[in-house]
Scaffold this motif. Structure first.
Motif, PDB file in Angstrom:
ATOM      1  N   GLY A   8      65.202  78.549 -15.170  1.00  8.15           N
ATOM      2  CA  GLY A   8      63.848  78.696 -14.730  1.00  8.15           C
ATOM      3  C   GLY A   8      62.978  79.703 -15.410  1.00  8.15           C
ATOM      4  O   GLY A   8      63.370  80.459 -16.265  1.00  8.15           O
ATOM      5  N   PHE A 138      69.663  75.882  -6.883  1.00  7.32           N
ATOM      6  CA  PHE A 138      69.261  74.504  -6.603  1.00  7.32           C
ATOM      7  C   PHE A 138      70.210  73.514  -7.262  1.00  7.32           C
ATOM      8  O   PHE A 138      70.870  73.809  -8.249  1.00  7.32           O
ATOM      9  CB  PHE A 138      67.806  74.233  -7.011  1.00  7.32           C
ATOM     10  CG  PHE A 138      67.521  74.312  -8.487  1.00  7.32           C
ATOM     11  CD1 PHE A 138      67.723  73.213  -9.302  1.00  7.32           C
ATOM     12  CD2 PHE A 138      67.027  75.483  -9.041  1.00  7.32           C
ATOM     13  CE1 PHE A 138      67.444  73.276 -10.656  1.00  7.32           C
ATOM     14  CE2 PHE A 138      66.744  75.561 -10.395  1.00  7.32           C
ATOM     15  CZ  PHE A 138      66.954  74.447 -11.201  1.00  7.32           C
ATOM     16  N   TYR A 203      63.331  73.112  -4.800  1.00  4.07           N
ATOM     17  CA  TYR A 203      62.633  73.523  -6.017  1.00  4.07           C
ATOM     18  C   TYR A 203      61.194  73.026  -5.983  1.00  4.07           C
ATOM     19  O   TYR A 203      60.252  73.772  -6.265  1.00  4.07           O
ATOM     20  CB  TYR A 203      63.359  72.973  -7.247  1.00  4.07           C
ATOM     21  CG  TYR A 203      62.811  73.510  -8.552  1.00  4.07           C
ATOM     22  CD1 TYR A 203      63.365  74.637  -9.150  1.00  4.07           C
ATOM     23  CD2 TYR A 203      61.730  72.903  -9.189  1.00  4.07           C
ATOM     24  CE1 TYR A 203      62.849  75.142 -10.333  1.00  4.07           C
ATOM     25  CE2 TYR A 203      61.218  73.404 -10.361  1.00  4.07           C
ATOM     26  CZ  TYR A 203      61.782  74.513 -10.941  1.00  4.07           C
ATOM     27  OH  TYR A 203      61.264  75.014 -12.116  1.00  4.07           O
TER      28      TYR A 203
END
Length: 333
Positions: A8, A138, A203
């Motif tokens: 991310g 996630f 997410y």
């Protein structure tokens, strides 16, 4: 996050350069353009946060950098990057970096951080909410009922609650000086995310919430002389991203064998230059409450990435990647 892969933006991303070197190249803001300005980059241990902090410093700002990874103690990421390293890079770039270990889920720690900035500087001109920390939490393409619930709820706390806590405590200081700017870091533009499912329920919800934060804060800050925007990078060559592909910044194109669309990738310093340009713009209020991308702002303000290019990842995603056309960044960088 970097477009299309599960590593991310925010605290979990950064450029894969060795600590101790500040890469400079391409076109950036003038070296003293932000002289006298004070910024807080929340979630600056690595990644977009580090790139933003360094570019604000390169423009002359004093930058407080926060996170949970220090030279004395690592976070659950168990990675080597630290906030002290980021602060040193800010100073090396020409600004003044100040590392303050902070868990942004703890209101008392955030309050103490802001009190320190108020005492030492008397002002706050730029707040960048870049806390993330969700890479390990996630699960790709799993529906809500199959996703680990504890991990999903912690992801929301890290990605959303931290931003709210930080803004609650920092904004009274920011609005003391006219022209303040809040940058909410996310993944994806408002237009794109409204029509695309993003990885998982948790997410997707996190990134949508951050986009909405910028919109809401824009309404609350605008009448008080400040502005808020949401900002997304594109495919970002973070430490985690580079590790994911087994490459370094120097040979990052070798990753194209595994993922050809990585050809549109950008460094975190590109996003950093976007934030520095916004912070220097006397008409930044025109963007208040809106969703922006690094590629869009490069066209607007004229900065480039370190290699002199201007990647426009989100246009590329829509026109090349999503329609499953062969990877080709010609005309997009």
């Amino acid at each position: 996050m970097g477009v299309g892969v599960g590593v991310g933006v925010g605290g979990g991303a950064g450029v894969g350069m060795a600590y101790g070197s500040v890469p400079r190249g391409g076109r950036a803001l003038g070296s003293r353009a932000l002289d006298g300005k004070v910024a807080l980059v929340a979630g600056a241990t690595r990644g977009a946060g580090r790139g933003i902090a360094v570019e604000l410093g390169a423009a002359g700002a004093t930058v407080y950098v926060t996170g949970r990874s220090t030279r004395a103690r690592r976070s659950e990421y168990n990675r080597p990057e630290t906030i002290e390293d980021t602060a040193d890079l800010v100073t090396e770039a020409g600004g003044r970096g100040v590392a303050v270990p902070t868990d942004h889920l703890e209101p008392t720690q955030v309050r103490a951080l802001v009190d320190r900035i108020a005492t030492e500087q008397g002002r706050l001109d730029v707040l960048v909410n870049d806390v993330w920390g969700g890479e390990l939490l996630f699960e790709w393409d799993k529906p809500l009922w199959e996703h680990d619930l504890d991990n999903g709820l912690r992801l929301l706390r890290l990605a959303v609650e931290t931003h709210a806590i930080t803004s609650h405590h920092a904004l009274p200081l920011l609005v003391r000086t006219p022209g303040g700017l809040v940058v909410e870091m996310t993944d994806g533009t408002d237009v794109y995310n409204r029509s695309h499912y993003r990885v998982s329920f948790f997410y997707d919800l996190a990134k949508a919430a951050v986009l909405r934060m910028a919109f809401s804060l824009g309404h609350e800050l605008g009448p008080r002389g400040a502005s808020a925007v949401a900002l997304t990078p594109g495919w970002m060559r973070s430490e985690i991203m580079l590790d994911h592909y087994g490459v370094t910044e120097e040979n990052w194109r070798d990753a194209l064998a595994a993922q050809p669309h990585f050809c549109i990738a950008e460094t975190p310093y590109y996003t950093g230059r976007a934030v520095a340009a916004l912070a220097h713009d006397p008409q930044v209020a025109r963007w208040n409450g809106t969703s922006l991308s690094s590629g869009q702002l490069a066209q607007e303000y004229g900065f480039t990435d370190l290699d002199g290019s201007r990647p426009d990842a989100w246009r590329y995603v829509v026109e090349v990647q999503d329609p499953d056309h062969p990877a080709n960044a010609t005309g997009y960088r």
